[in-house]
Structure formats: structure tokens, C-alpha cells
Design a protein around this motif. Structure first.
Motif, PDB file in Angstrom:
ATOM      1  N   LEU A  12       9.696   7.363   5.112  1.00  0.00           N
ATOM      2  CA  LEU A  12       9.325   5.849   5.679  1.00  0.00           C
ATOM      3  C   LEU A  12      10.510   4.977   5.562  1.00  0.00           C
ATOM      4  CD1 LEU A  12       5.582   5.333   4.843  1.00  0.00           C
ATOM      5  CD2 LEU A  12       6.415   5.585   6.884  1.00  0.00           C
ATOM      6  N   LEU A  13      10.879   4.756   4.410  1.00  0.00           N
ATOM      7  CA  LEU A  13      12.180   4.202   4.047  1.00  0.00           C
ATOM      8  C   LEU A  13      13.299   4.338   4.702  1.00  0.00           C
ATOM      9  CD1 LEU A  13      11.692   3.586   0.271  1.00  0.00           C
ATOM     10  CD2 LEU A  13      11.100   1.944   2.066  1.00  0.00           C
ATOM     11  N   THR A  14      13.738   5.757   4.830  1.00  0.00           N
ATOM     12  CA  THR A  14      14.795   6.190   5.612  1.00  0.00           C
ATOM     13  C   THR A  14      14.504   5.622   7.204  1.00  0.00           C
ATOM     14  OG1 THR A  14      15.039   7.923   3.907  1.00  0.00           O
ATOM     15  CG2 THR A  14      16.100   8.214   6.038  1.00  0.00           C
ATOM     16  N   THR A  15      13.446   5.931   7.972  1.00  0.00           N
ATOM     17  CA  THR A  15      13.216   5.739   9.006  1.00  0.00           C
ATOM     18  C   THR A  15      13.507   4.087   9.278  1.00  0.00           C
ATOM     19  OG1 THR A  15      11.751   7.547   9.327  1.00  0.00           O
ATOM     20  CG2 THR A  15      11.516   5.554  11.080  1.00  0.00           C
ATOM     21  N   LEU A  16      12.825   3.382   8.488  1.00  0.00           N
ATOM     22  CA  LEU A  16      13.058   2.003   8.317  1.00  0.00           C
ATOM     23  C   LEU A  16      14.590   1.520   8.385  1.00  0.00           C
ATOM     24  CD1 LEU A  16      12.306  -1.167   7.996  1.00  0.00           C
ATOM     25  CD2 LEU A  16      12.298  -0.820   5.691  1.00  0.00           C
ATOM     26  N   LEU A  17      15.619   2.461   7.734  1.00  0.00           N
ATOM     27  CA  LEU A  17      16.868   2.095   7.748  1.00  0.00           C
ATOM     28  C   LEU A  17      17.393   2.485   8.824  1.00  0.00           C
ATOM     29  CD1 LEU A  17      18.214   3.293   4.024  1.00  0.00           C
ATOM     30  CD2 LEU A  17      18.612   1.028   5.065  1.00  0.00           C
ATOM     31  N   SER A  18      17.027   3.565   9.376  1.00  0.00           N
ATOM     32  CA  SER A  18      17.725   4.172  10.841  1.00  0.00           C
ATOM     33  C   SER A  18      17.412   3.089  11.937  1.00  0.00           C
ATOM     34  CB  SER A  18      17.133   5.598  11.005  1.00  0.00           C
ATOM     35  OG  SER A  18      17.663   5.845  12.350  1.00  0.00           O
ATOM     36  N   SER A  19      16.066   2.549  11.678  1.00  0.00           N
ATOM     37  CA  SER A  19      15.766   1.880  12.932  1.00  0.00           C
ATOM     38  C   SER A  19      16.212   0.644  13.011  1.00  0.00           C
ATOM     39  CB  SER A  19      14.169   1.643  12.891  1.00  0.00           C
ATOM     40  OG  SER A  19      13.722   0.973  13.958  1.00  0.00           O
ATOM     41  N   VAL A  20      16.398  -0.058  11.935  1.00  0.00           N
ATOM     42  CA  VAL A  20      17.156  -1.561  11.590  1.00  0.00           C
ATOM     43  C   VAL A  20      18.709  -1.289  12.193  1.00  0.00           C
ATOM     44  CG1 VAL A  20      17.605  -3.452  10.108  1.00  0.00           C
ATOM     45  CG2 VAL A  20      15.388  -2.490  10.037  1.00  0.00           C
ATOM     46  N   SER A  21      19.200  -0.201  11.484  1.00  0.00           N
ATOM     47  CA  SER A  21      20.551  -0.004  11.819  1.00  0.00           C
ATOM     48  C   SER A  21      20.890   0.245  13.323  1.00  0.00           C
ATOM     49  CB  SER A  21      21.038   1.239  11.073  1.00  0.00           C
ATOM     50  OG  SER A  21      20.587   2.521  11.787  1.00  0.00           O
ATOM     51  N   GLY A  22      19.906   0.760  14.060  1.00  0.00           N
ATOM     52  CA  GLY A  22      20.167   0.798  15.514  1.00  0.00           C
ATOM     53  C   GLY A  22      20.064  -0.317  16.284  1.00  0.00           C
ATOM     54  N   GLN A  23      19.419  -1.485  15.543  1.00  0.00           N
ATOM     55  CA  GLN A  23      19.049  -2.706  16.283  1.00  0.00           C
ATOM     56  C   GLN A  23      19.724  -3.608  15.739  1.00  0.00           C
ATOM     57  OE1 GLN A  23      16.972  -2.831  18.959  1.00  0.00           O
ATOM     58  NE2 GLN A  23      16.645  -0.694  18.919  1.00  0.00           N
ATOM     59  N   GLN A  24      20.935  -3.784  15.215  1.00  0.00           N
ATOM     60  CA  GLN A  24      21.589  -4.811  14.528  1.00  0.00           C
ATOM     61  C   GLN A  24      22.041  -5.795  15.600  1.00  0.00           C
ATOM     62  OE1 GLN A  24      24.421  -3.781  11.260  1.00  0.00           O
ATOM     63  NE2 GLN A  24      24.284  -1.576  12.016  1.00  0.00           N
ATOM     64  N   LYS A  25      22.668  -5.247  16.957  1.00  0.00           N
ATOM     65  CA  LYS A  25      22.889  -6.367  17.846  1.00  0.00           C
ATOM     66  C   LYS A  25      21.416  -7.227  18.209  1.00  0.00           C
ATOM     67  CE  LYS A  25      26.799  -4.003  19.466  1.00  0.00           C
ATOM     68  NZ  LYS A  25      27.585  -3.112  20.503  1.00  0.00           N
ATOM     69  N   GLY A  26      20.272  -6.269  18.336  1.00  0.00           N
ATOM     70  CA  GLY A  26      19.158  -7.032  18.714  1.00  0.00           C
ATOM     71  C   GLY A  26      18.752  -8.103  17.804  1.00  0.00           C
ATOM     72  N   PHE A  27      18.704  -7.808  16.533  1.00  0.00           N
ATOM     73  CA  PHE A  27      18.505  -9.053  15.451  1.00  0.00           C
ATOM     74  C   PHE A  27      19.585  -9.890  15.572  1.00  0.00           C
ATOM     75  CE2 PHE A  27      16.455  -5.256  13.151  1.00  0.00           C
ATOM     76  CZ  PHE A  27      15.345  -6.037  12.918  1.00  0.00           C
ATOM     77  N   GLU A  28      20.691  -9.865  16.019  1.00  0.00           N
ATOM     78  CA  GLU A  28      21.633 -10.879  16.204  1.00  0.00           C
ATOM     79  C   GLU A  28      21.351 -11.766  17.098  1.00  0.00           C
ATOM     80  OE1 GLU A  28      25.414  -9.363  16.460  1.00  0.00           O
ATOM     81  OE2 GLU A  28      25.774  -8.367  14.424  1.00  0.00           O
ATOM     82  N   ALA A  29      20.771 -11.181  18.431  1.00  0.00           N
ATOM     83  CA  ALA A  29      20.358 -12.007  19.676  1.00  0.00           C
ATOM     84  C   ALA A  29      18.879 -12.744  19.278  1.00  0.00           C
ATOM     85  CB  ALA A  29      19.886 -10.912  20.658  1.00  0.00           C
ATOM     86  N   LEU A  30      18.239 -12.491  18.142  1.00  0.00           N
ATOM     87  CA  LEU A  30      17.171 -12.962  17.723  1.00  0.00           C
ATOM     88  C   LEU A  30      17.507 -14.204  16.971  1.00  0.00           C
ATOM     89  CD1 LEU A  30      14.587 -10.149  17.330  1.00  0.00           C
ATOM     90  CD2 LEU A  30      14.568 -11.834  19.391  1.00  0.00           C
ATOM     91  N   GLY A  31      18.701 -14.415  16.596  1.00  0.00           N
ATOM     92  CA  GLY A  31      19.379 -15.319  15.558  1.00  0.00           C
ATOM     93  C   GLY A  31      19.242 -14.951  14.219  1.00  0.00           C
ATOM     94  N   VAL A  32      18.978 -13.494  13.757  1.00  0.00           N
ATOM     95  CA  VAL A  32      18.945 -13.074  12.540  1.00  0.00           C
ATOM     96  C   VAL A  32      20.368 -12.532  12.304  1.00  0.00           C
ATOM     97  CG1 VAL A  32      18.042 -11.522  10.755  1.00  0.00           C
ATOM     98  CG2 VAL A  32      16.745 -12.517  12.709  1.00  0.00           C
ATOM     99  N   LYS A  33      21.052 -13.347  11.258  1.00  0.00           N
ATOM    100  CA  LYS A  33      22.591 -12.989  10.869  1.00  0.00           C
ATOM    101  C   LYS A  33      22.637 -11.687  10.100  1.00  0.00           C
ATOM    102  CE  LYS A  33      24.269 -17.512  11.686  1.00  0.00           C
ATOM    103  NZ  LYS A  33      24.899 -18.890  11.342  1.00  0.00           N
ATOM    104  N   PRO A  34      23.760 -11.101   9.844  1.00  0.00           N
ATOM    105  CA  PRO A  34      23.693  -9.937   8.953  1.00  0.00           C
ATOM    106  C   PRO A  34      23.400 -10.336   7.515  1.00  0.00           C
ATOM    107  CG  PRO A  34      25.484  -9.712  10.615  1.00  0.00           C
ATOM    108  CD  PRO A  34      24.677 -11.159  10.860  1.00  0.00           C
ATOM    109  N   LYS A  35      24.187 -11.286   7.218  1.00  0.00           N
ATOM    110  CA  LYS A  35      23.965 -12.104   5.877  1.00  0.00           C
ATOM    111  C   LYS A  35      22.514 -12.294   5.267  1.00  0.00           C
ATOM    112  CE  LYS A  35      24.589 -16.956   6.707  1.00  0.00           C
ATOM    113  NZ  LYS A  35      23.281 -17.515   6.076  1.00  0.00           N
ATOM    114  N   ASP A  36      21.943 -12.477   6.579  1.00  0.00           N
ATOM    115  CA  ASP A  36      20.243 -12.615   6.000  1.00  0.00           C
ATOM    116  C   ASP A  36      19.400 -11.376   6.387  1.00  0.00           C
ATOM    117  OD1 ASP A  36      20.540 -15.436   5.718  1.00  0.00           O
ATOM    118  OD2 ASP A  36      20.534 -15.607   7.991  1.00  0.00           O
ATOM    119  N   LEU A  37      19.876 -10.564   7.216  1.00  0.00           N
ATOM    120  CA  LEU A  37      18.957  -9.202   7.270  1.00  0.00           C
ATOM    121  C   LEU A  37      19.156  -8.298   6.057  1.00  0.00           C
ATOM    122  CD1 LEU A  37      17.759  -7.211   9.400  1.00  0.00           C
ATOM    123  CD2 LEU A  37      20.171  -6.690  10.191  1.00  0.00           C
ATOM    124  N   LYS A  38      20.649  -8.270   5.486  1.00  0.00           N
ATOM    125  CA  LYS A  38      20.737  -7.177   4.660  1.00  0.00           C
ATOM    126  C   LYS A  38      20.127  -7.383   3.256  1.00  0.00           C
ATOM    127  CE  LYS A  38      25.484  -5.770   5.987  1.00  0.00           C
ATOM    128  NZ  LYS A  38      26.784  -5.807   5.458  1.00  0.00           N
TER     129      LYS A  38
END
Length: 215
Positions: free
Chosen positions: A171-197
Motif C-alpha cells: 500500500l505504501l509503495t503504491t502510494l509513493l508511485s501514485s503521488v510521484s506520477g501526479q506531481q504536476k497535478g498537485f502543483e496545478a492544485l496549488g500544492v507545492k513540492p515543499k508541502d507535498l514531501k
């Protein structure tokens, strides 16, 4: 390149042939970073490499075969991800450091190989076992180490028996994989890498240890 490289019909490629083959792979990688996978054509890759489609087919059966070749290289590179988790402490502040470094390292790896990982996810979603096999090889470099870490904490009585190490690690590995593939999507939602990590690291730490990280 080292070792023997063979053409589709089984002939051993010489130095120039190996260089041409690698150039084709490099051009394909570049095209995948700017174009949808299904839009990439052999003739375009060959043209970018300064050669012909006939030459491409000497080394690869099709675009898919060449993509799988690149993906195998990414899977080999993923071996370094294991160092982020294997034999690392999950206790106290050391555990929090492990979670932070795992997140930072995995997101960096995913960004470096973004285009190929995207194609692997697509192929896996379409039911292609070849793509899924390579994808699992990449994720297992982390999942197995997370599983061992959880088992070690259980042996010390720090994680309850109700936690299934294999399931939680997956589950944790899938979470990592899923989030890593959506980094640009998070940025579009206003979530900056410094907050995401740090928030992702928090979820990883909670999943492994069952506890809040130390202050």
C-alpha cells in the motif's frame, strides 16, 4: 556499451551498430518526454536519429519493443532506491529521517524517469504483462525493504500483529508511485513540492511505525 548486442535476426552488432542502436533509444526517450506514447512512430524516431526505419527494425521489432528496452534500463537504475530503505532505522528521529529521504529519493527518481514510468503505468493498465513485470521490479526495490522494516518492528513489539507487513508495504509503495506520477497535478492544485514531501513522509512513517513522528 558492454557485452554483446544482437540485432533482431540474431547477428552480433559491432561498435557502430551498438552506437546506432543506443542513439535510437536516446531519441525515442526524448520523444516520449514531449509526445504521447501512442503518437510516437518509427519513422519519426529514425529521422531524429539520422537513420532509416529499416535500420530501426534491425534492432527493435517495433516501438513497444524499444520502449521495453529503455524500461529495463530504468528498472536497473531503480536498484539504488533500495538503499533508501534497506537496513535503515525506523525508530524515533532516525525513522523520520528515513521516511523523508525515501520520499525525496523516490520523487526525484520518478521525475528523472517520468516519461518511461508513465508508459509503464499505461501498459500495465491495459493489461500488458511485460510492462507490469518491469513496473513491479521497480516498485519491489522499495516494497520488500519496507516489509522487512515492518517485520523488524513487529518482532520488537513496536507494531501490532494486526498489521500485515506485505499488505502495508504494498500500500505504501503504491502510494509513493501514485503521488510521484501526479506531481504536476498537485502543483496545478496549488500544492507545492515543499508541502507535498513532508506530508507524504508523514503517511509513510505512520504506515510503517503506527506512530506519529517525533517532534
Amino acid at each position: 556499451m558492454t557485452g554483446q548486442v544482437r540485432t533482431v535476426d540474431g547477428r552480433v552488432a559491432g561498435r557502430r551498430g551498438q552506437e546506432t542502436r543506443q542513439k535510437l533509444l536516446d531519441c525515442l526517450s526524448e520523444m516520449l518526454s514531449t509526445s504521447p506514447y501512442r503518437d510516437v512512430k518509427v519513422i519519426d524516431v529514425a529521422r531524429m536519429a539520422g537513420t532509416s526505419p529499416a535500420t530501426f527494425y534491425q534492432y527493435f521489432p517495433d516501438i513497444e519493443g524499444a520502449v521495453l528496452e529503455i524500461a529495463e534500463g530504468v528498472a536497473k537504475d531503480a536498484a539504488r532506491l533500495k538503499e533508501l530503505v534497506a537496513d535503515r532505522s525506523w525508530a524515533g528521529k532516525s525513522g523520520w529521517t528515513t521516511a523523508e529521504e525515501l520520499v525525496d529519493g523516490f520523487l526525484g527518481f520518478a521525475k528523472e524517469h517520468e516519461s518511461i514510468l508513465r508508459v509503464l503505468d499505461l501498459g500495465t493498465a491495459e493489461g500488458d504483462k511485460r510492462f507490469n513485470k518491469i513496473r513491479l521490479k521497480i516498485l519491489n526495490s522499495i516494497s520488500q525493504s519496507l516489509q522487512e522494516g515492518i517485520k523488524e518492528l513487529q518482532a520488537k513489539g513496536r507494531v501490532g500483529a494486526e498489521v500485515n507487513p506485505n499488505a502495508m508495504a504494498g500500500l505504501l509503495t503504491t502510494l509513493l508511485s501514485s503521488v510521484s506520477g501526479q506531481q504536476k497535478g498537485f502543483e496545478a492544485l496549488g500544492v507545492k513540492p515543499k508541502d507535498l514531501k513532508p506530508n507524504l513522509a508523514l503517511l509513510i512513517y505512520l504506515g510503517v511505525t503506527g506512530k506519529k513522528p517525533p517532534k
